[in-house]
Design a protein around this motif. Structure first.
Motif, PDB file in Angstrom:
ATOM      1  N   SER A   1       0.830  -1.213   0.000  1.00 11.91           N
ATOM      2  CA  SER A   1       0.000   0.000   0.000  1.00 11.91           C
ATOM      3  C   SER A   1       0.858   1.255   0.000  1.00 11.91           C
ATOM      4  O   SER A   1       0.429   2.318  -0.431  1.00 11.91           O
ATOM      5  CB  SER A   1      -0.898   0.035   1.241  1.00 11.91           C
ATOM      6  OG  SER A   1      -1.900  -0.951   1.142  1.00 11.91           O
TER       7      SER A   1
ATOM      8  N   ALA B   1       2.340   8.789   5.741  1.00 10.80           N
ATOM      9  CA  ALA B   1       1.342   8.106   4.913  1.00 10.80           C
ATOM     10  C   ALA B   1       1.632   6.612   4.835  1.00 10.80           C
ATOM     11  O   ALA B   1       0.723   5.784   4.880  1.00 10.80           O
ATOM     12  CB  ALA B   1       1.311   8.719   3.515  1.00 10.80           C
TER      13      ALA B   1
ATOM     14  N   ASP C   1       1.723   5.093   8.932  1.00 12.77           N
ATOM     15  CA  ASP C   1       0.459   5.211   9.678  1.00 12.77           C
ATOM     16  C   ASP C   1      -0.771   5.041   8.797  1.00 12.77           C
ATOM     17  O   ASP C   1      -1.879   4.940   9.313  1.00 12.77           O
ATOM     18  CB  ASP C   1       0.359   6.602  10.343  1.00 12.77           C
ATOM     19  CG  ASP C   1       1.568   6.903  11.216  1.00 12.77           C
ATOM     20  OD1 ASP C   1       2.154   5.948  11.755  1.00 12.77           O
ATOM     21  OD2 ASP C   1       1.918   8.089  11.349  1.00 12.77           O
ATOM     22  N   GLY C   2      -0.576   5.048   7.479  1.00  9.68           N
ATOM     23  CA  GLY C   2      -1.742   5.120   6.605  1.00  9.68           C
ATOM     24  C   GLY C   2      -2.020   3.871   5.789  1.00  9.68           C
ATOM     25  O   GLY C   2      -2.868   3.895   4.900  1.00  9.68           O
ATOM     26  N   ALA C   3      -1.338   2.792   6.086  1.00 16.16           N
ATOM     27  CA  ALA C   3      -1.496   1.598   5.244  1.00 16.16           C
ATOM     28  C   ALA C   3      -2.934   1.081   5.261  1.00 16.16           C
ATOM     29  O   ALA C   3      -3.495   0.720   4.227  1.00 16.16           O
ATOM     30  CB  ALA C   3      -0.526   0.506   5.698  1.00 16.16           C
ATOM     31  N   GLU C   4      -3.509   1.092   6.453  1.00 16.60           N
ATOM     32  CA  GLU C   4      -4.831   0.499   6.603  1.00 16.60           C
ATOM     33  C   GLU C   4      -5.879   1.180   5.721  1.00 16.60           C
ATOM     34  O   GLU C   4      -6.741   0.522   5.140  1.00 16.60           O
ATOM     35  CB  GLU C   4      -5.244   0.632   8.068  1.00 16.60           C
ATOM     36  CG  GLU C   4      -6.175  -0.437   8.560  1.00 16.60           C
ATOM     37  CD  GLU C   4      -6.562  -0.126  10.006  1.00 16.60           C
ATOM     38  OE1 GLU C   4      -7.757  -0.027  10.277  1.00 16.60           O
ATOM     39  OE2 GLU C   4      -5.645   0.057  10.848  1.00 16.60           O
ATOM     40  N   SER C   5      -5.804   2.491   5.644  1.00 17.82           N
ATOM     41  CA  SER C   5      -6.867   3.203   4.921  1.00 17.82           C
ATOM     42  C   SER C   5      -6.765   3.041   3.408  1.00 17.82           C
ATOM     43  O   SER C   5      -7.693   3.395   2.688  1.00 17.82           O
ATOM     44  CB  SER C   5      -6.887   4.691   5.311  1.00 17.82           C
ATOM     45  OG  SER C   5      -5.668   5.314   5.056  1.00 17.82           O
ATOM     46  N   VAL C   6      -5.653   2.494   2.921  1.00 12.44           N
ATOM     47  CA  VAL C   6      -5.542   2.264   1.473  1.00 12.44           C
ATOM     48  C   VAL C   6      -6.486   1.158   1.032  1.00 12.44           C
ATOM     49  O   VAL C   6      -7.091   1.227  -0.040  1.00 12.44           O
ATOM     50  CB  VAL C   6      -4.088   1.912   1.084  1.00 12.44           C
ATOM     51  CG1 VAL C   6      -3.994   1.483  -0.369  1.00 12.44           C
ATOM     52  CG2 VAL C   6      -3.173   3.111   1.346  1.00 12.44           C
TER      53      VAL C   6
ATOM     54  N   PRO D   1      -2.781  -3.520  -3.985  1.00 12.18           N
ATOM     55  CA  PRO D   1      -2.768  -2.353  -3.079  1.00 12.18           C
ATOM     56  C   PRO D   1      -2.403  -1.050  -3.773  1.00 12.18           C
ATOM     57  O   PRO D   1      -3.001  -0.015  -3.470  1.00 12.18           O
ATOM     58  CB  PRO D   1      -1.732  -2.738  -2.017  1.00 12.18           C
ATOM     59  CG  PRO D   1      -1.704  -4.226  -2.024  1.00 12.18           C
ATOM     60  CD  PRO D   1      -2.008  -4.644  -3.428  1.00 12.18           C
ATOM     61  N   ASP D   2      -1.437  -1.073  -4.695  1.00 15.03           N
ATOM     62  CA  ASP D   2      -1.062   0.217  -5.278  1.00 15.03           C
ATOM     63  C   ASP D   2      -2.166   0.767  -6.175  1.00 15.03           C
ATOM     64  O   ASP D   2      -2.340   1.989  -6.273  1.00 15.03           O
ATOM     65  CB  ASP D   2       0.255   0.144  -6.049  1.00 15.03           C
ATOM     66  CG  ASP D   2       0.690   1.543  -6.448  1.00 15.03           C
ATOM     67  OD1 ASP D   2       0.998   2.332  -5.534  1.00 15.03           O
ATOM     68  OD2 ASP D   2       0.656   1.869  -7.660  1.00 15.03           O
TER      69      ASP D   2
ATOM     70  N   MET E   1      -8.011   5.382  -4.422  1.00 12.96           N
ATOM     71  CA  MET E   1      -8.417   6.100  -3.195  1.00 12.96           C
ATOM     72  C   MET E   1      -7.936   7.556  -3.233  1.00 12.96           C
ATOM     73  O   MET E   1      -8.630   8.460  -2.758  1.00 12.96           O
ATOM     74  CB  MET E   1      -7.851   5.398  -1.952  1.00 12.96           C
ATOM     75  CG  MET E   1      -8.536   4.102  -1.561  1.00 12.96           C
ATOM     76  SD  MET E   1     -10.327   4.233  -1.268  1.00 12.96           S
ATOM     77  CE  MET E   1     -10.369   5.327   0.152  1.00 12.96           C
TER      78      MET E   1
ATOM     79  N   ARG F   1     -10.950   8.943   6.175  1.00 12.58           N
ATOM     80  CA  ARG F   1      -9.740   8.483   6.864  1.00 12.58           C
ATOM     81  C   ARG F   1      -8.543   8.536   5.899  1.00 12.58           C
ATOM     82  O   ARG F   1      -7.443   8.964   6.276  1.00 12.58           O
ATOM     83  CB  ARG F   1      -9.977   7.049   7.374  1.00 12.58           C
ATOM     84  CG  ARG F   1      -8.750   6.358   7.951  1.00 12.58           C
ATOM     85  CD  ARG F   1      -8.466   6.841   9.362  1.00 12.58           C
ATOM     86  NE  ARG F   1      -7.191   6.335   9.859  1.00 12.58           N
ATOM     87  CZ  ARG F   1      -7.045   5.246  10.617  1.00 12.58           C
ATOM     88  NH1 ARG F   1      -8.109   4.529  10.976  1.00 12.58           N
ATOM     89  NH2 ARG F   1      -5.839   4.865  11.042  1.00 12.58           N
ATOM     90  N   PHE F   2      -8.778   8.095   4.672  1.00  6.68           N
ATOM     91  CA  PHE F   2      -7.701   8.133   3.674  1.00  6.68           C
ATOM     92  C   PHE F   2      -7.262   9.569   3.436  1.00  6.68           C
ATOM     93  O   PHE F   2      -6.071   9.850   3.311  1.00  6.68           O
ATOM     94  CB  PHE F   2      -8.165   7.492   2.363  1.00  6.68           C
ATOM     95  CG  PHE F   2      -7.060   7.419   1.326  1.00  6.68           C
ATOM     96  CD1 PHE F   2      -6.268   6.290   1.220  1.00  6.68           C
ATOM     97  CD2 PHE F   2      -6.805   8.492   0.474  1.00  6.68           C
ATOM     98  CE1 PHE F   2      -5.235   6.229   0.294  1.00  6.68           C
ATOM     99  CE2 PHE F   2      -5.778   8.443  -0.458  1.00  6.68           C
ATOM    100  CZ  PHE F   2      -4.995   7.301  -0.547  1.00  6.68           C
TER     101      PHE F   2
ATOM    102  N   ASP G   1      -5.005  10.437   6.338  1.00  8.71           N
ATOM    103  CA  ASP G   1      -3.743   9.694   6.380  1.00  8.71           C
ATOM    104  C   ASP G   1      -2.811  10.037   5.220  1.00  8.71           C
ATOM    105  O   ASP G   1      -1.593   9.957   5.366  1.00  8.71           O
ATOM    106  CB  ASP G   1      -4.011   8.179   6.321  1.00  8.71           C
ATOM    107  CG  ASP G   1      -4.629   7.633   7.596  1.00  8.71           C
ATOM    108  OD1 ASP G   1      -4.769   8.394   8.577  1.00  8.71           O
ATOM    109  OD2 ASP G   1      -4.983   6.431   7.611  1.00  8.71           O
ATOM    110  N   HIS G   2      -3.383  10.371   4.067  1.00  9.19           N
ATOM    111  CA  HIS G   2      -2.542  10.474   2.861  1.00  9.19           C
ATOM    112  C   HIS G   2      -2.478  11.866   2.247  1.00  9.19           C
ATOM    113  O   HIS G   2      -1.529  12.165   1.550  1.00  9.19           O
ATOM    114  CB  HIS G   2      -3.002   9.453   1.808  1.00  9.19           C
ATOM    115  CG  HIS G   2      -2.784   8.054   2.255  1.00  9.19           C
ATOM    116  ND1 HIS G   2      -1.665   7.326   1.922  1.00  9.19           N
ATOM    117  CD2 HIS G   2      -3.512   7.256   3.081  1.00  9.19           C
ATOM    118  CE1 HIS G   2      -1.715   6.144   2.512  1.00  9.19           C
ATOM    119  NE2 HIS G   2      -2.834   6.070   3.207  1.00  9.19           N
TER     120      HIS G   2
ATOM    121  N   VAL H   1      -1.518  14.876   5.505  1.00 11.51           N
ATOM    122  CA  VAL H   1      -0.116  14.787   5.971  1.00 11.51           C
ATOM    123  C   VAL H   1       0.853  15.587   5.108  1.00 11.51           C
ATOM    124  O   VAL H   1       2.006  15.763   5.478  1.00 11.51           O
ATOM    125  CB  VAL H   1       0.376  13.318   6.037  1.00 11.51           C
ATOM    126  CG1 VAL H   1      -0.365  12.561   7.127  1.00 11.51           C
ATOM    127  CG2 VAL H   1       0.253  12.621   4.690  1.00 11.51           C
TER     128      VAL H   1
END
Lengths: 591, 591
Positions: free
Chosen positions: A513, A575, A578-583, B337-338, B344, B559-560, B563-564, B567
């Motif tokens: 992610s 990102a 801390d942000g892996a989950e939201s991907v 994931p990517d 996202m 949330r994304f 987090d992304h 930041v």
């Protein structure tokens, strides 16, 4: 003149950062010292500025065209390619025994940047020939090498790489093209290949296709793929059964034909196995580092040209009074701070990635020619770590740089006549071909970071830390600012390396992610590190009164890199970590 | 179906974040409650999905064309425009007394997004008519309004804005077109205007040009510019002396003709002064907030369509095994994931900017219709602060989103047939026209931040802080993460506001070196704030068991965003506050 090769910056990086002298001390490169580099780069600059660069726009307006199975290259390309070949540029880095010049990659990479700045569409043809030559050098038998390589180096023939099929792009395990053994050592190939750059054209007598295919009965997946050489014209002069059935209508790089090739529709295309059966993908991977490095250089090349064009426009275009009132009326827009910010961003990206790429090229040379095995290994690991960064970051930044180039032009940038928009259109392929940025990031995570348990990544971080020490020792305001930004970037990088190592097996979705952000972070940190080294060297030269204008510009650009680009690393770290989950939190159905 | 209007998300934002009920409580908007919004949006969706959206690709392949002074629109555009006009869409937000529907901007903005998602090239024609209508409503006399506005609203005529000249783009003080009084109240106009969107076409009976020009003898600079109305066909049916001499060959939005208009080459173009002499630029500025808001909505619209296309491709395209081994063989790439990260990012940008834009639209409605003057003022200040953010951020992010859209398609994205590349080409104008991002940033710094001493900026920060409090009170993992990111973004924003206020007079170069990063920071913080508010509302609905799938998706996207995207604010702050010097450090000659 629409392009001036940045010979001075290249030589500075080669000598001061990449260790040109050390490369010239390697066995086989004794003649490749500073004077040779100067002579080769200046000659290369002349050729590309005068012969190739004017063709870039021509190729966009009058792209290669297809009719009746034939492709006509853009007018002027054939003649330029002949001059390119006659100048010896195709053989620059290839072995002397096959007619090449045997120069180090360090010099080759600088020359590669120039031809790509001049015209990426044009440069792709020799780039693909390089790929074919390297495939044959890597895995071909002596006879096969003799049959093809001299003709490829002389430019009589050109080469192509046939990997992609409609269902097999990033995932080559899905390749279906089949090869049937004929009992005489040859094979007949059947299948369709797409996205074949310069797969058909009228610039050379013959085209040497390197083709991934499966021998009948080979295992499924990646372990059943072999590599074949399949020339358009066979040794006896007959036309082989490989035909171009169409070329693509593309967003950019329009002068380079992107062919659909049909193998074996009329009885089978004669092909010859390269190396051993079922090892095709392995050979490809050896070559791929070179090809990926080459595409990274294309990104730098495109960024350089877009930058030069934007600077020229910004000097010329008069609009609005400066905010500081420094001129009584409207001024050239280069005086406006935001235009300066855009130009500096373009410049810093370009110089940073160039420094990273040339340092990587020198490591490649040492990895191949250093007499000490440990040094070879260490340089190889360093080079391999840098390849996805050079490819991924240089191409992604080239998109931003090209977009800024249009932006500097304002409304005129959107008009095709201006030429700025072509760079943006051309740039978009660079983040896709030879492995998308995500594929580079997979490589960075898997083969380059996790496989050695982070050893190479941490060794690089240690070198960066040493540079921070030198910056702090220098004590100038620029050096101290750079040390601070570089230190923060290094710590962010190490946090992510730890995260990758901790999770790559237990939670691969979390790691992948953030794989592309990791690549961007690592690339920015490494390119920023090179700019920091450049700053230190420039300070020394400046103190000695040497070339003060160049040195002051290098310091200013390095400082900008720290202040404006290295500062992105912290957000990337957050990102990723801390942000892996939201991907992956959104349900598939909810998109 | 190539586009589905995101009616559900729009209604959620309108009701839960923008205060649709409060807007419907304003005098004049009593009929514009939730049920009306649903009915209008659904009808608008049907029209744009079925009639306009299919024309987007057609317009790219068969753009408007020029011959003998005439422009032929893309086939199908004329019929679609007639349907658009007959459906009453041109008059949606305009006064009932001139044949409009008098609906609030909140509903109008949602409908505007739809038609722009369907086709920006198409939507530009009514958008420019809106501009002309607003100019006439702002400054025209009653007779003039009666003469033009009903025909513009009915779609019998269309409107244009004639500002730019070759030497006068961002800097309109350089306008040279001159107007000579004729003694009968009319003027004759002489000059050349460029970049006139839909400046000539065959979709309507007449074209009403609004033109900036200087009355002979008027003062130099911005204070000598007046606004004129200059119809293509005069009231007596004779052809006015304004002629299209060419249209531009552009990177994108090819179906919308971009005309060069020549005024007065055959004796003078008859024009009528709008409002008072020498106040033209002032009238333009009133309208410009509307036009800039509209272009911001174009960015959101384009991002939405690029997102939808990328999702469809990612669901369909099968390539490579998932890294977590969740499917035995290759899977649809949406499982990687990517690819999820890219989708996202596209989604979060789009939803965040949509929420910001619709909240701004509701503030506009309150600023105009609220019975309480203090409330009007407060809403006006809030709206005006948000306009450069809506324009600047939504268009800049649309470029990134369109580029990611191509990237999701891999090699196919680079082939024009796929259609993904068109979005990238189209997007690039959005950061340029109606004021480049730098011009928006100037507005943000000067008129919107410095002029009131940071009062509006700090009021917004206080509201953000209140939302942080609510997030912390919620206590969920998503809310707590969001609170942390939002708090950091707010503090970064306030640091920059302080920096701007401290330096704007003493060191304008330093402030304007960071003006665009400030815009990106402020926009990201405000859009992120709206996503945070959305998260809170969605949590409440989810707890009540209402529409759990939609609410879960909104929480995941919010949330994304935190987090992304939020930041990024820290790095932007550092670049602005600590990096101003390095923007202008390089000597002009050294570029």
């Amino acid at each position: 003149m629409t392009y001036r090769a940045p010979v001075k910056d290249m030589l500075f990086v080669m000598k001061e950062l990449a260790g040109l002298d050390a490369v010239a001390a390697l066995p086989g490169f004794e003649d490749a010292g500073f004077d040779t580099a100067v002579a080769v780069l200046e000659e290369c600059a002349r050729f590309n500025e005068n012969v190739v660069a004017p063709l870039n726009r021509v190729g966009d307006l009058d792209p290669s065209s297809f009719a009746d199975g034939r492709v006509r290259a853009t007018p002027g390309f054939k003649e330029a390619f002949q001059q390119f070949a006659e100048g010896g540029w195709q053989g620059l880095q290839h072995p002397v025994e096959f007619g090449g010049q045997g120069l180090p990659k360090l010099i080759g990479a600088a020359c590669g940047e120039m031809v790509n700045s001049a015209s990426i569409s044009f440069a792709l043809c020799p780039l693909l020939s390089d790929g074919a030559i390297e495939a044959l050098l890597t895995a071909g038998g002596h006879e096969m090498q003799q049959a093809y390589i001299p003709n490829l180096i002389s430019g009589r023939w050109t080469g192509t790489m046939n990997l992609t099929e409609p269902q097999a792009g990033s995932d080559l395990s899905l390749v279906r093209t089949r090869a049937e053994p004929q009992g005489d050592g040859s094979y007949k190939l059947f299948g369709t290949k797409i996205f074949i750059t310069w797969g058909e054209h009228d610039m050379a007598e013959n085209i040497v296709h390197l083709v991934l295919a499966r021998v009948s009965g080979a295992p499924e997946g990646v372990k059943g793929i072999s590599l074949f050489v399949c020339p358009k014209v066979l040794a006896d002069g007959t036309r082989n059964d490989v035909h171009c059935v169409s070329i693509e209508h593309k967003l950019g790089i329009k002068a380079s034909p992107t062919a659909v090739l049909q193998f074996g529709d009329h009885g089978g295309a004669v092909g010859y196995l390269v190396g051993e059966q079922n090892r095709g993908l392995e050979y490809m991977f050896i070559m791929m580092n070179a090809a990926r490095f080459g595409v990274g250089v294309q990104g730098i090349a495109l960024a350089e040209r877009a930058y030069q064009q934007a600077v020229a426009y910004a000097r010329d275009r008069v609009q609005s009074r400066p905010v500081d009132g420094s001129t009584p009326g409207a001024s050239a827009i280069i005086r406006h701070p935001d235009v300066r910010r855009m130009l500096m961003t373009m410049r810093a990206h370009t110089e940073g990635c160039r420094a990273m790429a040339l340092v990587a090229a020198a490591a490649y040379d040492a990895a191949h020619a250093h007499p000490d095995e440990a040094a070879r290994k260490q340089n190889q690991a360093f080079y391999e770590f840098l390849v996805p960064l050079v490819k991924g970051l240089s191409t992604e930044m080239s998109l931003d740089v090209a977009s800024l180039g249009v932006q500097v032009h304002g409304g005129m940038g959107f008009i095709e006549e201006t030429g700025a928009a072509q760079h943006l259109r051309d740039a978009k392929i660079l983040t896709i071909y030879e492995g998308t940025t995500a594929i580079q990031a997979n490589d960075l995570v898997g083969r380059k970071t996790a496989r050695d348990g982070g050893a190479t990544a941490r060794a690089i971080a240690a070198q960066i830390e040493a540079t921070e020490g030198e910056l702090n020792a220098s004590g100038s305001a620029a050096a101290l600012a750079m040390a601070r930004h570089l230190g923060a970037a290094r710590r962010a990088f190490l946090d992510v390396v730890d995260f990758v190592l901790a999770k790559v097996k237990s939670d691969p979705n979390a790691v992948f992610s953030g794989s592309v952000p990791y690549l961007m972070l690592a690339g920015t940190a490494v390119a920023g590190w090179q700019m920091a080294r450049a700053l230190l060297v420039a300070e020394q030269h400046l103190a000695a009164g040497e070339d003060p204008e160049f040195m002051k510009a290098k310091i200013a650009t390095a400082r900008f890199y720290g202040d404006h680009l290295l500062v992105r690393c912290g957000g990337l770290r957050d990102a990723i970590v801390d942000g892996a989950e939201s991907v992956t939190a959104l349900e598939l159905e909810a998109f």
